[in-house]
Design an enzyme around this catalytic site. Structure first.
Site, PDB file in Angstrom:
ATOM      1  N   ASN A  94       0.842  -1.199   0.000  1.00  0.00           N
ATOM      2  CA  ASN A  94       0.000   0.000   0.000  1.00  0.00           C
ATOM      3  C   ASN A  94       0.879   1.251   0.000  1.00  0.00           C
ATOM      4  OD1 ASN A  94      -2.314   1.542  -0.022  1.00  0.00           O
ATOM      5  ND2 ASN A  94      -2.752   1.298   2.156  1.00  0.00           N
ATOM      6  N   ASP A 296      -0.734  14.556   6.286  1.00  0.00           N
ATOM      7  CA  ASP A 296      -0.465  13.380   7.113  1.00  0.00           C
ATOM      8  C   ASP A 296      -0.449  13.694   8.601  1.00  0.00           C
ATOM      9  OD1 ASP A 296      -0.407  11.738   4.938  1.00  0.00           O
ATOM     10  OD2 ASP A 296       1.769  11.580   4.814  1.00  0.00           O
ATOM     11  N   GLU A 324      -4.303   5.925   2.566  1.00  0.00           N
ATOM     12  CA  GLU A 324      -4.299   4.477   2.808  1.00  0.00           C
ATOM     13  C   GLU A 324      -5.706   3.949   3.101  1.00  0.00           C
ATOM     14  OE1 GLU A 324       0.008   5.536   3.532  1.00  0.00           O
ATOM     15  OE2 GLU A 324      -1.934   6.514   3.422  1.00  0.00           O
ATOM     16  N   HIS A 373      -1.624   2.954   9.173  1.00  0.00           N
ATOM     17  CA  HIS A 373      -0.640   3.247  10.212  1.00  0.00           C
ATOM     18  C   HIS A 373      -0.928   4.554  10.945  1.00  0.00           C
ATOM     19  CE1 HIS A 373       1.840   5.825   7.217  1.00  0.00           C
ATOM     20  NE2 HIS A 373       0.730   5.461   6.620  1.00  0.00           N
ATOM     21  N   ARG A 374      -1.363   5.577  10.224  1.00  0.00           N
ATOM     22  CA  ARG A 374      -1.566   6.881  10.868  1.00  0.00           C
ATOM     23  C   ARG A 374      -2.792   6.892  11.781  1.00  0.00           C
ATOM     24  NH1 ARG A 374       2.679   9.120   9.496  1.00  0.00           N
ATOM     25  NH2 ARG A 374       3.489   9.155   7.362  1.00  0.00           N
ATOM     26  N   LYS A 399       4.261   0.138   8.456  1.00  0.00           N
ATOM     27  CA  LYS A 399       4.311   0.811   7.158  1.00  0.00           C
ATOM     28  C   LYS A 399       5.328   1.950   7.155  1.00  0.00           C
ATOM     29  CE  LYS A 399       1.186   2.468   3.568  1.00  0.00           C
ATOM     30  NZ  LYS A 399       1.954   3.593   3.035  1.00  0.00           N
TER      31      LYS A 399
END
Length: 418
Positions: A94, A296, A324, A373-374, A399
Site C-alpha cells: 500500500n 499526514d 491508505e 498506520h496513521r 508501514k
C-alpha cells in the site's frame, strides 16, 4: 507485532525522555528511486526501514539494481542507471509513493512493466498519472483507474511537455518530475488548474533531484522545466520523519511532558512540520485548521482536538479520503466510538466537538485502524488520557514507524498486548 489488538494504559506521569523518530518515508523513497536511476553507487544514510521503503527497495532489486543494507538506517544502491523489466509484477503493498513514482519512472524503461499493490492500494486512484503518461505516447493501461498499471515502455516520451491534474495528489507531479530528468530532451510539466495536494512535497522532490544532479527551473507556480541531465550517484543523508514526529509532539503536549526528538521543528524541510505550531497551541488550538499543506499530520491533530478547550473544524482535507484509507471517515468513526457525537463529517470537513473532561474517564473503545498506520498511531494518543482505548491491528504501524510501540514504552507508557 503479532497481537491483533493493543490497549494503551494511561500513564500517571508526564512523558519525558529522548525518542529519535525514524527517517523520513517521503525522502527515503525519493532517494531510493533517484539512486536507482543514477549510474554508480549511492549511499543513503538516516534512511527509514519500513514496509513502504522495503517495497521500493525490493522493486528496484527486481529491476536489476543492487540495494545493500549494511545497517539499520543505510541503503547502498548500485545501478547501471537503467531499470530493466522484471520477471513478475512489481508488488508495492500500500505504498503510494513507490507506486506512483515507479509508474512514471518505468515508462522510460524498455519493455513491459506491471505495477501493482495490495487490496488497499488497488482502491487508490492513479488515473491522472496514467492519463498524463498516455498523452506522452506511453502505452499504459489501468482498467480500474487504480493499480494494477500495465506499461509497455519504449524508452522515450513522444512529446516533451505534459499537463497533469494534481488535485488528488502531488505525487503525480513528483513522479513526472523525477522521470523527466532521464528523458531525451528538455521537458516541461504544467499543472491543470490551481489545485494540488501538499505542494511542500514537490519541494522535497526538487531538493532530492538536485542533490542527484538534476537541473529544474520553475518559471511560474504551475510550470516546471527539467533538463535531460540524468542523475549522478551521490551520498545523501535523510532527515527524520516529520509525520512521525507529530505523534511525539502530541504526546508531549497531552501529558505536559518533555520529549526530545533530536531535531528542532524549525530544521525539518517536510510539510508536516508545519503541524508543530498548531500542536504547540494545545489546548487552545484554532477553531479552523486548514490541513491542505500538512495532510499526514491531520490524524494526530484531530485526536488532540478531542481534548482541546474549544471545537475544531478541519478544512482542506478532501484528499484524506484517498489515502491508505478514507481517513476522514476513519477519524470520525474512531472518535465517535470513544463518545458518540465527538466528531461530525460535513462534506469533506471534519468537525471535532472537543471536551477536555474526556481526560481521566474510562470509555472503552476498539479503534478500527482500517490497516492505516496513521490511524493507529494517532488514536494511541487518546489512550494516553482515556482508559480503555484499544487499537486493532497495531502491527500496521510497520508501514512507516515499525518501532512506534517501543517508542511509547520507552517513555513509560504501559501497553496491554492481550
Amino acid at each position: 507485532m503479532s497481537a491483533d489488538q493493543l490497549t494503551i494504559l494511561p500513564p500517571d506521569h508526564s512523558l519525558k525522555g529522548h525518542v529519535a523518530p525514524p527517517g523520513s518515508k517521503s525522502i527515503t523513497n525519493r532517494a531510493l528511486l533517484l539512486a536507482g536511476l543514477a549510474k554508480g553507487t549511492s549511499r543513503l544514510t538516516g534512511a527509514l526501514k519500513s514496509d513502504d521503503t522495503r517495497y521500493m527497495a525490493e522493486a528496484l532489486r527486481a529491476m536489476g539494481v543492487t540495494v545493500d543494507e549494511p545497517d539499520a538506517t543505510t541503503f547502498v544502491v548500485t545501478s547501471s542507471g537503467k531499470l530493466n523489466p522484471p520477471s513478475e509484477p512489481l508488488f508495492l503493498g500500500n505504498a503510494g509513493t513507490a507506486t506512483r513514482f515507479l509508474t512514471a519512472a518505468v515508462a522510460l524503461g524498455q519493455g513491459r512493466f506491471v505495477v501493482d499493490g495490495d487490496q488497499h492500494m488497488r482502491k487508490r486512484p492513479i488515473q491522472p498519472l496514467v492519463d498524463a503518461l498516455r498523452s506522452l505516447g506511453v502505452a499504459v493501461e489501468a482498467p480500474t483507474g487504480c493499480p494494477p498499471v500495465m506499461i509497455d515502455a519504449t524508452g522515450r516520451f513522444e512529446k516533451n511537455r505534459v499537463v497533469i491534474d494534481a488535485g488528488l495528489s502531488s505525487q503525480y507531479v513528483s513522479a513526472l518530475l523525477m522521470a523527466a530528468a532521464i528523458a531525451a530532451e528538455p521537458f516541461e510539466i504544467e499543472l491543470a488548474g490551481a489545485d494540488i495536494g501538499a505542494r511542500g512535497y514537490i519541494d522535497l522532490t526538487l531538493s532530492a533531484m538536485r542533490a542527484f544532479g538534476a537541473k529544474v527551473e520553475q518559471p511560474s507556480s504551475s510550470v516546471w522545466r527539467i533538463e535531460p541531465t540524468g542523475y549522478t550517484a551521490t551520498d545523501f543523508h535523510i532527515e527524520p520523519d516529520a509525520s512521525a514526529a507529530t505523534y511525539l509532539w502530541g504526546a508531549e503536549v497531552l501529558t505536559g511532558g518533555s520529549i526530545d526528538i533530536g531535531t528542532p521543528a524549525t530544521e525539518f524541510t517536510q510539510p508536516d512540520a508545519k503541524a508543530y505550531d498548531v500542536i504547540s497551541a494545545f489546548p487552545h488550538m484554532p477553531a479552523v485548521i486548514d490541513g491542505s499543506q500538512m495532510q499526514d499530520a491531520i490524524p494526530t491533530i484531530a485526536v488532540l482536538a478531542a481534548f482541546n478547550q474549544t471545537p475544531v473544524r478541519f478544512v482542506g482535507i478532501a484528499n484524506l479520503r484517498v489515502k491508505e484509507c478514507d481517513r476522514i471517515r476513519a477519524l470520525s468513526t474512531g472518535l465517535n466510538n470513544i463518545r458518540q457525537g465527538l466528531a461530525t463529517e460535513e462534506g469533506d470537513d471534519l468537525v471535532v466537538a472537543s471536551d477536555p473532561a474526556l481526560a481521566g474517564q474510562t470509555l472503552p473503545a476498539s479503534i478500527d485502524t482500517f490497516a492505516d498506520h496513521r490511524i493507529a498511531m494517532s488514536f494511541a494518543l487518546a489512550g494516553l488520557k482515556i482508559n480503555g482505548i484499544t487499537i486493532l491491528d497495531p502491527g500496521c504501524v510497520a508501514k512507516t514507524y515499525p518501532h512506534y510501540w517501543d517508542a511509547l514504552s520507552s517513555l513509560g507508557v504501559a501497553l496491554d498486548r492481550g
